[in-house]
Scaffold this motif. Sequence first.
Motif, PDB file in Angstrom:
ATOM      1  N   MET A   1       0.803  -1.223   0.000  1.00 37.02           N
ATOM      2  CA  MET A   1       0.000   0.000   0.000  1.00 37.02           C
ATOM      3  C   MET A   1       0.835   1.272   0.000  1.00 37.02           C
ATOM      4  N   GLY A   2       2.142   1.136   0.163  1.00 32.23           N
ATOM      5  CA  GLY A   2       3.022   2.295   0.214  1.00 32.23           C
ATOM      6  C   GLY A   2       4.342   1.914   0.851  1.00 32.23           C
ATOM      7  N   LYS A   3       5.178   2.916   1.064  1.00 27.87           N
ATOM      8  CA  LYS A   3       6.514   2.690   1.600  1.00 27.87           C
ATOM      9  C   LYS A   3       6.765   3.559   2.818  1.00 27.87           C
ATOM     10  N   GLN A   4       7.521   3.016   3.766  1.00 25.24           N
ATOM     11  CA  GLN A   4       7.875   3.788   4.955  1.00 25.24           C
ATOM     12  C   GLN A   4       9.147   4.615   4.747  1.00 25.24           C
ATOM     13  N   LYS A   5       9.910   4.302   3.719  1.00 26.31           N
ATOM     14  CA  LYS A   5      11.078   5.116   3.380  1.00 26.31           C
ATOM     15  C   LYS A   5      10.622   6.185   2.403  1.00 26.31           C
ATOM     16  N   TYR A   6      10.902   7.443   2.717  1.00 29.96           N
ATOM     17  CA  TYR A   6      10.359   8.547   1.925  1.00 29.96           C
ATOM     18  C   TYR A   6      11.383   9.664   1.815  1.00 29.96           C
ATOM     19  N   GLU A   7      11.070  10.584   0.927  1.00 30.30           N
ATOM     20  CA  GLU A   7      11.877  11.811   0.789  1.00 30.30           C
ATOM     21  C   GLU A   7      11.047  12.978   1.328  1.00 30.30           C
ATOM     22  N   LEU A   8      11.567  13.676   2.345  1.00 32.95           N
ATOM     23  CA  LEU A   8      10.860  14.805   2.918  1.00 32.95           C
ATOM     24  C   LEU A   8      11.225  16.077   2.153  1.00 32.95           C
ATOM     25  N   VAL A   9      10.200  16.766   1.664  1.00 31.51           N
ATOM     26  CA  VAL A   9      10.395  18.015   0.922  1.00 31.51           C
ATOM     27  C   VAL A   9       9.762  19.144   1.727  1.00 31.51           C
ATOM     28  N   THR A  10      10.585  20.053   2.244  1.00 34.07           N
ATOM     29  CA  THR A  10      10.087  21.157   3.054  1.00 34.07           C
ATOM     30  C   THR A  10       9.732  22.348   2.174  1.00 34.07           C
ATOM     31  N   LEU A  11       8.532  22.836   2.323  1.00 28.59           N
ATOM     32  CA  LEU A  11       8.069  24.016   1.588  1.00 28.59           C
ATOM     33  C   LEU A  11       8.092  25.230   2.502  1.00 28.59           C
ATOM     34  N   GLU A  12       8.394  26.365   1.933  1.00 30.93           N
ATOM     35  CA  GLU A  12       8.438  27.614   2.713  1.00 30.93           C
ATOM     36  C   GLU A  12       7.088  28.312   2.648  1.00 30.93           C
TER      37      GLU A  12
END
Length: 306
Positions: free
Chosen positions: A295-306
């Motif tokens: 259903m998805g993955k626990q490893k992810y890429e975090l993208v911070t928005l300003e």
Amino acid sequence: MCSSSSQKKENNQAESPKVYYIKDITPENLVKIYEALGRPVKGKVAVKLSTGEPGGHNFLQPALIKDLVQKVNGTIVECNTAYGGKRGDTESHLKAAQDHGFTAIAPVDIMDADGEVELPITNGKHLKSDLVGKNYLNYDFTVVLSHFKGHAMGGFGGALKNISIGIASSKGKARIHSAGTLDSPSEVWNNLPEQDAFLESMAEAAKAIIDHCGENILYINVANNLSVDCDCDESPEDPKMGDIGILASLDPVALDKACTDMVRASKDHGKIHLIERIDSRNGMHTLDYAEELGMGKQKYELVTLE
């Protein structure tokens, strides 16, 4: 060799789902993070959120979500509860939604008012189908707008809980809570299964929604009012830690994992209460099993928005 290693690294990064994050919780930033996902809504849009049990006060406020809900021309959708309370029937539920200000910003549909339908579940250990509000089939796209917080039974509530327990009809909720042994809200609380079976059933029900929607779904979690208790509680414990922000993803497993990671990484000492609630209920098992089900993955890429 260098170019090959670089290519492999790029491929690995591409395989990790993106989770977007904005610290400031504002109506404008809710719209901004929705747009960052790059998946515009289409057709008739269901916005799944909790209208909150009367007496509680931690649910997402209409003033916060109004701009987003109206931008997608959404209908706020809910199903009746299995524990009774003041949202256990359609009339009472609609009154709660009105009293909490939701009917003033958008139409509200209690989806199991006229019954329920079965959605199939593939490869489930406990559930063969998910019993959801009949009216859910009227919608073309689902915006899953969740208040991330603790939960007395699941450890925490986020995107996966919102689409499993939340979209299930009253009988469907009983089915999930009993790990598939019965559909009776009046009987379920005396026939609860062992904890992991419940958590796995919750993930399986969420899978039914994910498979039904395909790409016509997206997920936004607002991590504020971080009580150890759910919005289904009429007298939730006050939050012991500060707000974290808004997170969003096209992957609900990555999204819920990112929220729990941010709780654990917080410098706020009050986090110990929420972490204890999550871990004492083995709440992370829901994500482990959801990942196992694809259903998805626990490893992810975090993208911070300003």
